[in-house]
Design a protein around this motif. Structure first.
Motif, short mmCIF file in Angstrom:
data_model
loop_
_atom_site.label_atom_id
_atom_site.label_comp_id
_atom_site.label_asym_id
_atom_site.label_seq_id
_atom_site.Cartn_x
_atom_site.Cartn_y
_atom_site.Cartn_z
N ARG A 356 45.50 0.95 -22.23
CA ARG A 356 45.84 1.86 -23.33
C ARG A 356 45.46 3.30 -22.99
O ARG A 356 46.13 4.25 -23.40
CB ARG A 356 45.13 1.41 -24.61
N ASP A 359 48.23 4.69 -20.86
CA ASP A 359 49.45 4.91 -21.67
C ASP A 359 49.30 6.16 -22.53
O ASP A 359 50.23 6.96 -22.65
CB ASP A 359 49.71 3.69 -22.56
N THR A 360 48.12 6.33 -23.11
CA THR A 360 47.89 7.46 -24.02
C THR A 360 47.89 8.79 -23.28
O THR A 360 48.37 9.80 -23.80
CB THR A 360 46.57 7.27 -24.77
N ASN A 361 47.34 8.78 -22.06
CA ASN A 361 47.16 10.03 -21.33
C ASN A 361 48.20 10.21 -20.21
O ASN A 361 47.93 10.92 -19.24
CB ASN A 361 45.75 10.09 -20.74
#
Length: 493
Positions: A356, A359-361
């Motif tokens: 995650r 994916d977020t960064n």
């Protein structure tokens, strides 16, 4: 000295002479010094131990009054009154001084000898050399006095514990801090700590008894932050450390605990953080206005065909962007320094967390260049998720920034005894060994750095966050050989 076995049934031992011979043989085998005195106080019989203790020959003692003129006895012995009144005499610390100035300590006993009619016929003197035990005792008292003077001079609270948890020694600073009197010091461990309310920086309880129990089993801890809560008084911020004391044989014989009052430092730190927050916010507002207007002017000049002026505005816009980035770093530092929630941990699924995180960064990081390797990791890791995210973001962004374009950066996670070890390795120019010490300092920028759009606080923030989780961070690198940043996080709370 050879022991001679005396058999009172020996045919050679007959009559008074034989009994005297048997008595003399027995006395010669005693480790205590023994002298027999007649009614005038003269020595009629002495064994080897007595002569050795007084450092005189038997000839110097026999038929001479006791005590001898030399060595000098202190306190004085009133032998005449002892033999006249028939009262035993005992001095546990009889000092004898020799002509060369040396001294011995004796345990001296004198008892009268009575005839069958009850008349005093003489006396018996028992000498026991206590010089060695007395020397040990004096040395022990000297060391204890030095210990008391040392801990009393320390400005931190210092407490020495017995293996049972009872207090062995305590300096005045510790008494004032904990509000202990002599009666409280003698109470059992649980009762003593019942009235000590200690919290973690995030407000969670910080029980001291489990820590002390672990120290008395051989563990040690250093630099734990705690807040001492007291009724109607200001909170006291403390830095706590403790360690066991081992004997030469490896047995735990005591434990020492210290508490450093950092309240003034904490107060100054909070004021600095508040000022930093105000400063960064005040600077960012006009910079945002400047950047917005330069972008607007740049767009209009482009339409008008004024490319040269447009390039100048573009340079100004880049400079404003760099200043905004620096202020963002300062703002991040202020928030990290003032955020006590970074000490709060929760169990996370590390594999899911890393997935995650990437994916977020994906916009901030070039995730296609990041190679992830994880093996032997536990199902859950106790850590503050926001802290771990900031640590990884700072390390990975640095690795990508200072590596050749399109080169790979490796994120590796694996077990390391009682901790989990993270490694972020790049293929950049590396860092000279003499520069390693400044990397994790606040504003610790390196000389000859290619990029100048940061203040050099990213690694400092990473270090503070790692230490808040109970881990440590370090670097392995050399000039021209890339860099590998490692940090550990404990597997247990």
């Amino acid at each position: 000295m050879k022991n001679e076995r005396t058999d009172i049934n020996d045919p050679s031992i007959e009559g008074i002479f034989g009994l005297n011979l048997a008595l003399e043989r027995i006395l010669q085998n005693l480790s205590d010094g023994v002298l027999l005195l007649n009614s005038q106080g003269c020595v009629t019989l002495c064994n080897r131990s007595a002569a050795q203790a007084l450092e005189l020959s038997r000839e110097d003692l026999l038929e001479h009054p006791f005590p001898p003129i030399s060595p000098e006895f202190s306190p004085d012995i009133k032998l005449e009154s002892i033999l006249r009144e028939g009262k035993p005499f005992h001095c546990s610390e009889q000092t004898i001084t020799f002509p060369n100035g040396e001294q011995k300590c004796l345990d001296l006993r004198i008892a009268p000898i009575f005839s069958t009619e009850g008349h005093i016929e003489g006396g018996i003197v028992d000498l026991r050399d206590r010089t060695a035990p007395r020397t040990v005792h004096d040395e022990r008292e000297r060391l204890l006095a030095e210990l008391d003077a040392t801990i009393n001079a320390i400005n931190d609270a210092v407490i020495l514990y017995k293996p049972s948890g009872d207090i062995l020694r305590m300096n005045p600073v510790a008494r004032r801090l904990l509000n202990y009197d002599r009666a409280t010091e003698r109470k059992p461990l649980g009762e003593r700590l019942a009235n000590v309310k200690m919290e973690r920086p995030d407000g969670a309880p910080l029980p001291l008894e489990p820590y002390l129990s672990r120290v008395l089993k051989g563990e040690s801890f250093h630099g734990i932050l705690g807040v001492l809560k007291r009724d109607n008084e200001e909170n006291t911020w403390l830095q706590l450390s403790a360690a066991p004391v081992f004997s030469p044989q490896g047995e735990i014989i005591a434990a020492v605990g210290t508490a450093t009052d950092i309240t003034a430092l904490h107060r100054a730190d909070e004021e600095r953080i508040r000022g930093l927050l105000m400063l960064t916010h005040d600077f960012r507002n006009p910079l945002t206005v400047i950047q917005g207007h330069t972008q607007l002017i740049e767009a209009r000049l482009g339409k008008a065909g004024l490319d040269e002026v447009r390039c100048s505005l573009n340079a100004m816009n880049d400079a404003v962007g760099q200043m905004s980035s620096m202020l963002a770093d300062l703002l991040c530092l202020a928030k990290i320094e003032g955020d006590k929630t970074v000490y709060q941990k929760s169990d996370i699924d590390l594999r899911d967390f890393v997935r995650r995180f990437l994916d977020t960064n994906c916009v901030a990081l070039d995730c296609d260049r990041i190679q992830v390797q994880m093996s032997g990791i536990p199902c859950h890791l106790p850590v503050n998720p926001r802290a771990l995210e900031r640590i990884l973001l700072n390390l990975l962004s640095n690795a990508l920034k200072y590596s050749p374009p399109k080169s790979m950066v490796r994120l590796q996670v694996g077990p390391d005894t009682t901790a989990l070890k993270f490694t972020v390795a790049d293929q950049g120019n590396g860092i000279a060994k003499e520069d390693h010490c400044r990397l994790f300092r606040c504003f610790g920028r390196l000389p000859n750095k290619v990029r100048d759009d940061s203040l050099g606080i990213g690694l400092y923030v990473a270090r503070r966050l790692v230490e808040a989780q109970g881990g440590r961070i370090w670097v392995e690198s050399d000039k021209g050989k890339g860099a590998a940043f490692h940090f550990t996080l404990p597997l247990q709370e």
